[in-house]
Design a protein around this motif. Structure first.
Motif, short mmCIF file in Angstrom:
data_model
loop_
_atom_site.label_atom_id
_atom_site.label_comp_id
_atom_site.label_asym_id
_atom_site.label_seq_id
_atom_site.Cartn_x
_atom_site.Cartn_y
_atom_site.Cartn_z
N SER A 154 -21.79 -6.33 -0.28
CA SER A 154 -22.12 -7.19 0.57
C SER A 154 -20.89 -7.61 1.73
N ARG A 155 -21.24 -7.93 2.84
CA ARG A 155 -20.31 -8.30 3.66
C ARG A 155 -19.50 -9.83 3.19
N LEU A 156 -20.28 -10.55 2.70
CA LEU A 156 -19.88 -11.88 2.01
C LEU A 156 -19.06 -11.44 0.97
N GLU A 157 -19.42 -10.77 0.02
CA GLU A 157 -18.60 -10.42 -1.09
C GLU A 157 -17.13 -9.68 -0.52
N TYR A 158 -17.31 -8.79 0.37
CA TYR A 158 -16.06 -8.40 0.81
C TYR A 158 -14.91 -9.57 1.61
N THR A 159 -15.84 -10.23 2.24
CA THR A 159 -15.08 -11.35 2.56
C THR A 159 -14.01 -12.10 1.71
N ALA A 187 -10.24 -12.79 1.63
CA ALA A 187 -9.66 -14.15 1.19
C ALA A 187 -8.91 -14.34 -0.04
N HIS A 188 -9.49 -13.77 -1.04
CA HIS A 188 -8.53 -13.88 -2.11
C HIS A 188 -7.17 -13.24 -2.05
N ASN A 189 -7.01 -12.03 -1.52
CA ASN A 189 -5.62 -11.36 -1.37
C ASN A 189 -4.99 -12.03 -0.24
N LEU A 190 -5.71 -12.69 0.75
CA LEU A 190 -4.84 -13.28 1.69
C LEU A 190 -4.00 -14.53 1.31
N SER A 239 3.10 -22.65 1.98
CA SER A 239 1.85 -22.44 2.90
C SER A 239 0.63 -23.54 2.73
N ARG A 240 -0.04 -23.85 3.39
CA ARG A 240 -1.17 -24.98 3.29
C ARG A 240 -2.50 -24.19 3.59
N VAL A 241 -3.33 -24.39 2.85
CA VAL A 241 -4.81 -23.63 2.94
C VAL A 241 -5.98 -24.66 3.03
N SER A 242 -6.72 -24.41 4.01
CA SER A 242 -8.17 -25.07 3.81
C SER A 242 -9.17 -23.84 3.89
N LEU A 243 -10.29 -24.31 3.32
CA LEU A 243 -11.53 -23.65 3.39
C LEU A 243 -12.66 -24.21 3.89
N CYS A 257 0.71 -22.70 -3.57
CA CYS A 257 1.25 -22.52 -4.93
C CYS A 257 0.82 -23.66 -6.14
N GLU A 258 0.84 -24.86 -5.61
CA GLU A 258 0.32 -25.91 -6.62
C GLU A 258 -1.10 -25.97 -6.87
N ASN A 259 -1.83 -25.39 -5.76
CA ASN A 259 -3.28 -25.47 -5.98
C ASN A 259 -4.16 -24.07 -6.11
N TYR A 260 -3.31 -23.10 -6.44
CA TYR A 260 -3.55 -21.63 -6.35
C TYR A 260 -4.77 -21.40 -7.11
N ALA A 261 -4.88 -21.81 -8.36
CA ALA A 261 -6.09 -21.77 -9.01
C ALA A 261 -7.43 -22.13 -8.47
N ALA A 262 -7.30 -23.37 -7.89
CA ALA A 262 -8.48 -24.28 -7.37
C ALA A 262 -8.89 -23.33 -6.09
N ILE A 263 -7.94 -23.06 -5.41
CA ILE A 263 -8.41 -22.33 -4.21
C ILE A 263 -9.06 -21.09 -4.44
N GLN A 264 -8.48 -20.23 -5.35
CA GLN A 264 -9.05 -18.93 -5.70
C GLN A 264 -10.61 -19.03 -6.24
N ASP A 265 -10.48 -20.23 -7.00
CA ASP A 265 -12.02 -20.46 -7.81
C ASP A 265 -12.96 -20.78 -6.86
N THR A 266 -12.47 -21.74 -5.81
CA THR A 266 -13.41 -22.05 -4.53
C THR A 266 -14.12 -20.91 -4.16
N ILE A 267 -13.26 -19.92 -3.46
CA ILE A 267 -13.56 -18.54 -3.03
C ILE A 267 -14.50 -18.03 -3.77
N ALA A 268 -14.01 -17.73 -5.08
CA ALA A 268 -14.88 -17.09 -5.85
C ALA A 268 -16.50 -17.69 -6.25
#
Length: 321
Positions: A65-70, A74-77, A85-89, A107-118
């Motif tokens: 789906s488009r959402l899964e592709y997005t 986001a994971h790769n970006l 760098s600082r990231v907000s979702l 970097c300090e919050n890498y796992a949390a950011i990727q988990d939120t995206i997933a």
């Protein structure tokens, strides 16, 4: 002058390995040095309206789906962003954009950011309709509340539901935004039906073309009705609403608001477009140098032993002659 008893221990073959050991001990502490570079503060805005459940996107040979592709984008970006760098979702649904959190260090919050995206999915949406032009205005207001200048990367298929007419098209001629914006078009140009799911994510059918039609009338464009839709599904394949990436509309919209546009089909194109965004500021950020120290230690070890090996090799060659 060094004491005479220490001189035998300061031979080159002894000193270099000791220096190498010292460098490795320092490297184990993971030291950093401040390095000036551009600091990026980026808000990734993801459209979670139901049209984003439409398939037709390919990822590693799989139709998704488009959402899964997005989410893969986001994971790769996020993975490509340098430390500092600082990231907000943020999520887009209905009329508005809602931030899940303010920009945080990647970097300090890498796992949390990727988990939120997933964990992102369409059931987090708070409205059924998709009013992209209203969402653009909502995003501008949201970015003005951020603690520092923040760029926006907006992933969407450009689907307006109900379809735009003269009486429901928001005028953006006086639109003002802060920072650089990038619109990323998600979806296939080949028409695909939009699946309709229940609250348990079970497929009920597909959206009917009638669901996207808005008849003129005050009642139908009032605030109370902006988030509602007919709960029925298409009765036949011919009745299914066919959705595609509305790239022409997204390009026009990006020109209206002074944003850049890129088709999301290519990960490299999206990364290149992201790197064209202006940084929030230039500041000092820590750079780890443990790997440099480890390389230097390895070089010292090689230097300390290589000459001896060369001497032995030359002696063997001369003896054979």
């Amino acid at each position: 002058m060094l004491p005479a008893r220490l001189k035998p221990y300061l031979h080159r073959d002894t000193l270099l390995p000791l220096l190498a050991l010292l460098l490795l001990l320092v490297a184990a502490l993971k030291p950093t040095i401040p390095v000036p570079h551009n600091i990026y503060s980026t808000m990734l805005v993801i459209d979670i309206s139901q049209s984003m459940n439409t398939k037709g996107m390919s990822w590693r040979g799989e139709d998704i789906s488009r959402l899964e592709y997005t989410k893969y984008l986001a994971h790769n970006l996020v993975a490509s962003m340098p430390c500092g760098s600082r990231v907000s979702l943020a999520l887009f649904s209905g009329l508005s954009v809602a931030a899940l959190y303010t920009p945080i260090e990647v970097c300090e919050n890498y796992a949390a950011i990727q988990d939120t995206i997933a964990r992102l999915e369409w059931r987090q949406a708070w409205s059924g309709n998709t009013r992209l032009r209203e969402g653009i205005d909502s995003l501008a207001r949201l970015l003005r509340t951020m603690p520092e200048p923040t760029q926006a990367i907006f992933f969407t298929d450009g689907e307006e539901a109900p379809r735009l007419h003269a009486f429901n098209t928001r005028d953006l001629s006086n639109f003002q935004k802060d920072g650089d914006w990038l619109l990323v078009g998600i979806g296939s140009k080949e028409p695909q039906p939009i699946p309709k799911f229940d609250e348990n994510n079970k497929l009920l059918g597909y959206w009917s073309a009638e669901n996207f039609v808005l008849q003129p009338g005050v009642a139908q464009i009032s605030q109370q009705n902006l988030g509602t839709r007919d709960k029925g599904t298409a009765t036949s394949e011919d009745d299914r609403y066919q959705s595609r990436l509305d790239e022409e509309y997204l390009i026009k919209l990006s020109e209206e608001i002074g944003a850049a546009y890129v088709n999301g089909d290519s990960m490299e194109d999206v990364k290149a477009a992201m790197h064209q965004l202006k940084p929030s500021r230039r500041d000092f950020a820590p750079m780890h140098i443990d790997w440099l120290l480890a390389i230097a230690a390895g070089g010292l070890v090689l230097v300390s032993y290589t000459p001896q090996r060369l001497k032995r090799l030359l002696k063997r060659v001369l003896r054979r002659r």
